[in-house]
Design a protein around this motif. Structure first.
Motif, PDB file in Angstrom:
ATOM      1  N   ALA A  58       0.841  -1.204   0.000  1.00 18.62           N
ATOM      2  CA  ALA A  58       0.000   0.000   0.000  1.00 18.62           C
ATOM      3  C   ALA A  58       0.873   1.250   0.000  1.00 18.62           C
ATOM      4  N   ALA A  59       2.079   1.145   0.558  1.00 20.78           N
ATOM      5  CA  ALA A  59       3.016   2.280   0.504  1.00 20.78           C
ATOM      6  C   ALA A  59       3.679   2.311  -0.867  1.00 20.78           C
ATOM      7  N   ASN A 122       3.044  11.749  -9.806  1.00 23.34           N
ATOM      8  CA  ASN A 122       2.397  10.777  -8.922  1.00 23.34           C
ATOM      9  C   ASN A 122       0.928  11.193  -8.799  1.00 23.34           C
ATOM     10  N   VAL A 123       0.159  10.475  -8.000  1.00 25.54           N
ATOM     11  CA  VAL A 123      -1.255  10.852  -7.876  1.00 25.54           C
ATOM     12  C   VAL A 123      -1.393  12.165  -7.117  1.00 25.54           C
ATOM     13  N   THR A 124      -0.456  12.449  -6.237  1.00 26.32           N
ATOM     14  CA  THR A 124      -0.489  13.717  -5.499  1.00 26.32           C
ATOM     15  C   THR A 124      -0.477  14.881  -6.492  1.00 26.32           C
ATOM     16  N   HIS A 152      -6.650  10.510   2.127  1.00 24.74           N
ATOM     17  CA  HIS A 152      -5.207  10.703   2.239  1.00 24.74           C
ATOM     18  C   HIS A 152      -4.947  12.203   2.119  1.00 24.74           C
ATOM     19  N   ASN A 203      -6.548   3.960   2.370  1.00 28.23           N
ATOM     20  CA  ASN A 203      -5.206   3.391   2.561  1.00 28.23           C
ATOM     21  C   ASN A 203      -4.957   3.001   4.015  1.00 28.23           C
ATOM     22  N   ASP A 228      -9.918   9.422  -6.149  1.00 22.92           N
ATOM     23  CA  ASP A 228      -8.536   9.047  -5.865  1.00 22.92           C
ATOM     24  C   ASP A 228      -8.476   7.520  -5.894  1.00 22.92           C
ATOM     25  N   ALA A 230      -5.735   5.654  -6.011  1.00 27.65           N
ATOM     26  CA  ALA A 230      -4.366   5.192  -5.709  1.00 27.65           C
ATOM     27  C   ALA A 230      -4.345   3.781  -5.129  1.00 27.65           C
ATOM     28  N   GLN A 231      -5.313   3.473  -4.263  1.00 24.01           N
ATOM     29  CA  GLN A 231      -5.335   2.150  -3.619  1.00 24.01           C
ATOM     30  C   GLN A 231      -6.329   1.210  -4.302  1.00 24.01           C
ATOM     31  N   THR A 251      -1.397   6.169  -9.151  1.00 25.05           N
ATOM     32  CA  THR A 251       0.040   6.370  -9.045  1.00 25.05           C
ATOM     33  C   THR A 251       0.757   5.089  -9.447  1.00 25.05           C
ATOM     34  N   HIS A 253       3.739   3.652  -8.855  1.00 26.87           N
ATOM     35  CA  HIS A 253       4.598   2.810  -8.011  1.00 26.87           C
ATOM     36  C   HIS A 253       3.823   1.868  -7.106  1.00 26.87           C
ATOM     37  N   LYS A 254       2.518   2.092  -6.942  1.00 22.63           N
ATOM     38  CA  LYS A 254       1.722   1.164  -6.123  1.00 22.63           C
ATOM     39  C   LYS A 254       1.159   0.017  -6.963  1.00 22.63           C
ATOM     40  N   ARG A 391       4.196  -1.233   7.436  1.00 23.32           N
ATOM     41  CA  ARG A 391       4.407   0.188   7.702  1.00 23.32           C
ATOM     42  C   ARG A 391       3.742   0.579   9.015  1.00 23.32           C
ATOM     43  N   ARG A 411       0.489  -1.301   9.861  1.00 25.41           N
ATOM     44  CA  ARG A 411      -0.320  -1.676   8.698  1.00 25.41           C
ATOM     45  C   ARG A 411       0.390  -2.694   7.807  1.00 25.41           C
TER      46      ARG A 411
HETATM   47  N1  7TS Z   1      -4.008   8.636  -2.175  1.00 24.26           N
HETATM   48  C1  7TS Z   1      -4.027   7.488  -1.480  1.00 24.26           C
HETATM   49  C2  7TS Z   1      -5.333   6.830  -1.167  1.00 24.26           C
HETATM   50  C3  7TS Z   1      -2.816   6.913  -1.085  1.00 24.26           C
HETATM   51  O1  7TS Z   1      -2.841   5.777  -0.401  1.00 24.26           O
HETATM   52  C4  7TS Z   1      -1.601   7.567  -1.394  1.00 24.26           C
HETATM   53  C5  7TS Z   1      -0.267   7.036  -0.933  1.00 24.26           C
HETATM   54  C6  7TS Z   1      -1.645   8.743  -2.138  1.00 24.26           C
HETATM   55  C7  7TS Z   1      -2.872   9.261  -2.486  1.00 24.26           C
HETATM   56  C8  7TS Z   1      -0.401   9.471  -2.566  1.00 24.26           C
HETATM   57  O2  7TS Z   1       0.353   8.702  -3.445  1.00 24.26           O
HETATM   58  P1  7TS Z   1       1.686   9.319  -4.081  1.00 24.26           P
HETATM   59  O3  7TS Z   1       2.187   8.289  -5.009  1.00 24.26           O
HETATM   60  O4  7TS Z   1       1.306  10.568  -4.755  1.00 24.26           O
HETATM   61  O5  7TS Z   1       2.602   9.558  -2.920  1.00 24.26           O
HETATM   62  N2  7TS Z   1      -0.342   6.284   0.232  1.00 24.26           N
HETATM   63  C9  7TS Z   1       0.706   5.847   0.963  1.00 24.26           C
HETATM   64  C10 7TS Z   1       0.539   4.993   2.045  1.00 24.26           C
HETATM   65  O6  7TS Z   1      -0.550   4.593   2.450  1.00 24.26           O
HETATM   66  N3  7TS Z   1       1.739   4.729   2.588  1.00 24.26           N
HETATM   67  O7  7TS Z   1       2.677   5.369   1.866  1.00 24.26           O
HETATM   68  C11 7TS Z   1       2.048   6.065   0.849  1.00 24.26           C
END
Ligand code: 7TS
Length: 438
Positions: A58-59, A122-124, A152, A203, A228, A230-231, A251, A253-254, A391, A411
């Motif tokens: 998840a990280a 990244n998704v951010t 998040h 997440n 979002d 990402a997860q 994103t 890398h996940k 984590r 987690r």
């Molecule tokens: N949104 C969600 C739901 C996430 O879990 C994360 C990263 C992000 C956005 C941001 O992702 P990034 O690639 O832009 O950094 N979550 C986590 C986590 O749960 N542990 O490390 C990163």
């Protein structure tokens, strides 16, 4: 009825339909995690003579050799900057970068991949792009944005910055029982709102958010919806058209891809009407000293040299995931989550609490744990001695942590390369932590 990892097809269709995935009934073969692990060089790296048990996807997920090779091969044979050179390798690099965009677009069923998929860092960055570009063009004093209490920070802080700058009101769908969202007041909350931003999967809690009622209520109120994913995107089938949202980010890398690349999908008409986010090279068709004309979609939003090798790596990750099928990935993780919930309860009883929904059909394989009397960082450190990677922390969801009444959680998170042996190793290591700190 045919079964897939212990769940019936009709159950799957019902649940996956609710969480917004395409309700495909294609039965893929069950995953073989031991075989899959052979594709991930890092998972063959022992730690103090023990097998590495990686439970922190998840990280960030690990990367298969297919992704590493695709990027390596690109750098060895083709690399040049894109969208400028007219020599052979520059044209090849451009073609491969744009093919990666089309591939990622097909992965999420984008109606117009070549215009609607924007590569970001990244998704951010994808979520910030919406807040800065759409937000600043469309929101002002008196307007409201509806988020949820489980976001998040990436889908919260950009809106807080905008709210402070523009006098925009932020509202929140509250956390409900068992880590679900409480939608009972949705009609009132959404009234007058111009944008709804929601994570598809928490997440921290693993909660799969029921997108259908949220999208319906948002659209009925005239609001656009930002998801979002990402997860979600790494773990379940995703179809932006079926989902009905207006923007969606994830994103790389996940989901087995490299770091340094994220994806924003947006409806072409909305992206078309938005001003650029970052200015610079690549995002213009013309520039004079007194102004510029932005480029066509999607390049308008891709200022500067883009993450070329990373896009190619992400496309390889998507290829890899689709050799199994996201429905099979989901079935595997759902069954493994059910096993983990049972196993951890049997082994540790009331000393261990797992946050979030107890029903594996309503959650992902993210398991946030509270171990009685032991700080999450201590749990993580003891587990590391067993070569079990989890984590500990607030997971960039501090408002949710406050609502849960904890400062941090330990987690563990599951992915396609994990199996029951990994869960057993986790449980045994947790037993050690309990004995050590008791
Ligand atoms: N949104 C969600 C739901 C996430 O879990 C994360 C990263 C992000 C956005 C941001 O992702 P990034 O690639 O832009 O950094 N979550 C986590 C986590 O749960 N542990 O490390 C990163």
């Amino acid at each position: 009825m045919a079964t897939l990892s212990g769940e019936t097809l009709s159950e799957r269709a019902a649940v996956d339909g609710r969480v917004g995935a395409s309700a495909s009934l294609t039965v893929s073969r069950p995953l073989d995690p031991q075989r899959i692990r052979e594709d991930f060089p890092i998972l063959g790296r022992p730690q103090d003579g023990r097998r590495l048990v990686y439970l922190d996807s998840a990280a960030s997920s690990q990367k298969p050799i297919q992704v590493l090779d695709a990027m390596d091969e690109y750098y060895r044979t083709t690399h040049a900057n894109v969208h400028r050179g007219v020599y052979r390798i520059a044209e090849e690099a451009t073609a491969r970068y744009e093919a990666a965009r089309a591939r990622v677009g097909r992965f999420v069923h984008a109606p117009e991949p070549s215009r609607e998929i924007v590569f970001t860092k990244n998704v951010t960055e994808a979520l910030n792009l919406i807040a800065y570009s759409w937000g600043r063009a469309n929101l002002g004093p008196g307007d409201a944005v509806l988020l949820t209490e489980i976001e998040h920070h990436a889908n919260l802080v950009p809106w807080q910055i905008l709210a402070a700058e523009r006098g925009v009101e932020l509202r929140f769908i509250p956390l409900g029982a068992e880590g679900e969202l409480d939608l009972s007041d949705l009609e009132r909350l959404v009234a007058g709102v111009k944008l709804v931003g929601v994570t598809m999967c928490s997440n921290v809690l693993g909660t799969l958010v029921p997108m259908e009622p949220i999208v319906a209520a948002a659209h009925a109120a005239g609001a656009v919806v930002v998801a979002d994913a990402a997860q979600f995107a790494p773990h379940l089938p995703l179809d932006v058209s079926a989902l009905g949202v207006d923007f969606l980010g994830f994103t790389g890398h996940k989901m087995l891809g490299p770091t340094g690349i994220g994806v924003l999908w947006g409806r072409a008409a909305l992206l078309e009407a938005m001003p650029p986010f970052l200015g610079g090279g690549e995002m213009i068709t013309d520039v004079c000293l007194d102004g510029f004309t932005p480029a066509e979609l999607p390049w308008k939003f891709e200022a500067g040299t883009p993450p070329i090798a990373e896009a190619i790596g992400l496309a390889a990750a998507v290829d890899y995931l689709e050799t199994f099928g996201l429905d099979a990935v989901r079935a595997h993780e759902r069954a493994l989550t059910a096993y983990a919930l049972d196993r951890l309860r049997e082994d540790h009883g009331s000393r261990l609490r797992i946050h979030g929904p107890s029903d594996p059909a309503r959650r992902s394989g993210v398991l946030s744990m509270a171990l009685e009397g032991v700080h999450p960082h201590d749990v993580s450190q003891v587990l590391d001695q067993h070569a079990v990677c989890i984590r500990a922390g607030h997971h960039c969801a501090k408002p949710l942590m406050r609502l849960l009444g904890v400062g941090a959680t330990a987690r563990a998170s599951l992915y396609l390369y994990n199996d029951r042996d990994d869960v057993d190793a986790l449980s045994a290591a947790l037993g050690d932590a309990i004995r050590f700190f008791a």
